[in-house]
Design a protein around this motif. Structure first.
Motif, PDB file in Angstrom:
ATOM      1  N   GLY A  80      -6.251   4.086  -6.964  1.00  0.00           N
ATOM      2  CA  GLY A  80      -6.382   3.672  -5.576  1.00  0.00           C
ATOM      3  C   GLY A  80      -5.078   3.812  -4.827  1.00  0.00           C
ATOM      4  O   GLY A  80      -4.282   4.689  -5.120  1.00  0.00           O
ATOM      5  N   TYR A  81      -4.823   2.903  -3.915  1.00  0.00           N
ATOM      6  CA  TYR A  81      -3.673   3.043  -3.033  1.00  0.00           C
ATOM      7  C   TYR A  81      -3.001   1.717  -2.689  1.00  0.00           C
ATOM      8  O   TYR A  81      -2.095   1.682  -1.864  1.00  0.00           O
ATOM      9  N   GLU A  82      -3.433   0.593  -3.301  1.00  0.00           N
ATOM     10  CA  GLU A  82      -2.888  -0.692  -2.881  1.00  0.00           C
ATOM     11  C   GLU A  82      -2.847  -1.707  -4.016  1.00  0.00           C
ATOM     12  O   GLU A  82      -3.448  -1.508  -5.067  1.00  0.00           O
ATOM     13  N   ALA A 116       0.837  -1.204   0.000  1.00  0.00           N
ATOM     14  CA  ALA A 116       0.000   0.000   0.000  1.00  0.00           C
ATOM     15  C   ALA A 116       0.871   1.253   0.000  1.00  0.00           C
ATOM     16  O   ALA A 116       2.021   1.227   0.449  1.00  0.00           O
ATOM     17  N   GLU A 117       0.286   2.323  -0.505  1.00  0.00           N
ATOM     18  CA  GLU A 117       0.964   3.615  -0.520  1.00  0.00           C
ATOM     19  C   GLU A 117       1.169   4.115   0.905  1.00  0.00           C
ATOM     20  O   GLU A 117       0.377   3.823   1.803  1.00  0.00           O
ATOM     21  N   ASN A 163      -3.018   7.360  -0.604  1.00  0.00           N
ATOM     22  CA  ASN A 163      -3.429   8.277  -1.684  1.00  0.00           C
ATOM     23  C   ASN A 163      -2.344   9.267  -2.083  1.00  0.00           C
ATOM     24  O   ASN A 163      -2.635  10.375  -2.508  1.00  0.00           O
ATOM     25  N   SER A 164      -1.080   8.843  -1.996  1.00  0.00           N
ATOM     26  CA  SER A 164       0.037   9.724  -2.349  1.00  0.00           C
ATOM     27  C   SER A 164       0.815   9.260  -3.579  1.00  0.00           C
ATOM     28  O   SER A 164       1.664   9.982  -4.080  1.00  0.00           O
ATOM     29  N   ASN A 165       0.552   8.024  -4.067  1.00  0.00           N
ATOM     30  CA  ASN A 165       1.368   7.412  -5.117  1.00  0.00           C
ATOM     31  C   ASN A 165       2.833   7.360  -4.696  1.00  0.00           C
ATOM     32  O   ASN A 165       3.738   7.525  -5.504  1.00  0.00           O
ATOM     33  N   ARG A 166       3.055   7.119  -3.407  1.00  0.00           N
ATOM     34  CA  ARG A 166       4.407   7.044  -2.847  1.00  0.00           C
ATOM     35  C   ARG A 166       4.492   5.881  -1.857  1.00  0.00           C
ATOM     36  O   ARG A 166       3.486   5.306  -1.474  1.00  0.00           O
ATOM     37  N   GLY A 167       5.700   5.615  -1.460  1.00  0.00           N
ATOM     38  CA  GLY A 167       5.987   4.527  -0.523  1.00  0.00           C
ATOM     39  C   GLY A 167       7.133   3.709  -1.078  1.00  0.00           C
ATOM     40  O   GLY A 167       7.412   3.744  -2.280  1.00  0.00           O
ATOM     41  N   LYS A 168       7.809   2.980  -0.210  1.00  0.00           N
ATOM     42  CA  LYS A 168       9.012   2.241  -0.610  1.00  0.00           C
ATOM     43  C   LYS A 168       8.757   1.326  -1.813  1.00  0.00           C
ATOM     44  O   LYS A 168       9.462   1.394  -2.810  1.00  0.00           O
ATOM     45  N   ASP A 169       7.761   0.471  -1.732  1.00  0.00           N
ATOM     46  CA  ASP A 169       7.492  -0.461  -2.835  1.00  0.00           C
ATOM     47  C   ASP A 169       6.935   0.256  -4.063  1.00  0.00           C
ATOM     48  O   ASP A 169       7.314  -0.063  -5.187  1.00  0.00           O
ATOM     49  N   ILE A 170       6.062   1.217  -3.870  1.00  0.00           N
ATOM     50  CA  ILE A 170       5.475   1.943  -4.999  1.00  0.00           C
ATOM     51  C   ILE A 170       6.586   2.646  -5.782  1.00  0.00           C
ATOM     52  O   ILE A 170       6.636   2.599  -7.012  1.00  0.00           O
TER      53      ILE A 170
END
Length: 137
Positions: free
Chosen positions: A118-120, A4-5, A9-16
């Motif tokens: 979405g976010y996930e 998941a982000e 709702n940021s289109n960010r995160g380690k995996d993203i």
């Protein structure tokens, strides 16, 4: 599944951002196509093969650059699905199973409502008529 982000709702995160980097993008972009590209790329590397997908974060760009022999109108398990929402926007993921006119998928950048923004990474069920086509890897 379950990635998941962060924040939501940021289109960010380690995996993203790992998915986005695979297609040459930074955080903040829609990432469903980047997720698909990254997954196929990881499998291709493991099998010492070349990724047959175009290195792009654009769903419709992927569809338009896919060789006609790989484009299909009837899905099979493992295919990449393409949804076209017009004006260059789309959504994508993988066909996990097929039951009649329902396609069960695994897709990134979705949510519980099945959004293309979405976010996930999650499983979804979608009607066959909602797809533009399928890319056979």
């Amino acid at each position: 599944l379950g990635v998941a982000e962060s924040p939501k709702n940021s289109n960010r995160g380690k995996d993203i951002e790992k998915y986005l980097k695979a297609v040459g993008l930074g955080g903040g972009y829609a990432w469903c196509m980047a997720f698909v590209y990254w997954c196929v790329d990881e499998c291709a590397k493991a099998d010492c093969k070349v990724n047959p997908l175009t290195k792009t974060g654009g769903v419709m760009a992927q569809w338009n650059k896919t060789v006609p022999e790989r484009r299909k109108s009837v899905p099979q398990v493992g295919d990449v699905f393409i949804m076209d929402f017009g004006k260059g926007t789309g959504h994508t993921g993988f066909v996990e199973r097929i039951e009649g006119n329902t396609i069960y998928t695994i897709e990134g950048n979705t949510n519980d409502e099945g959004s293309r923004e979405g976010y996930e990474v999650a499983r979804r069920a979608r009607p066959l008529k909602s797809f533009k086509g399928f890319i056979r890897i």
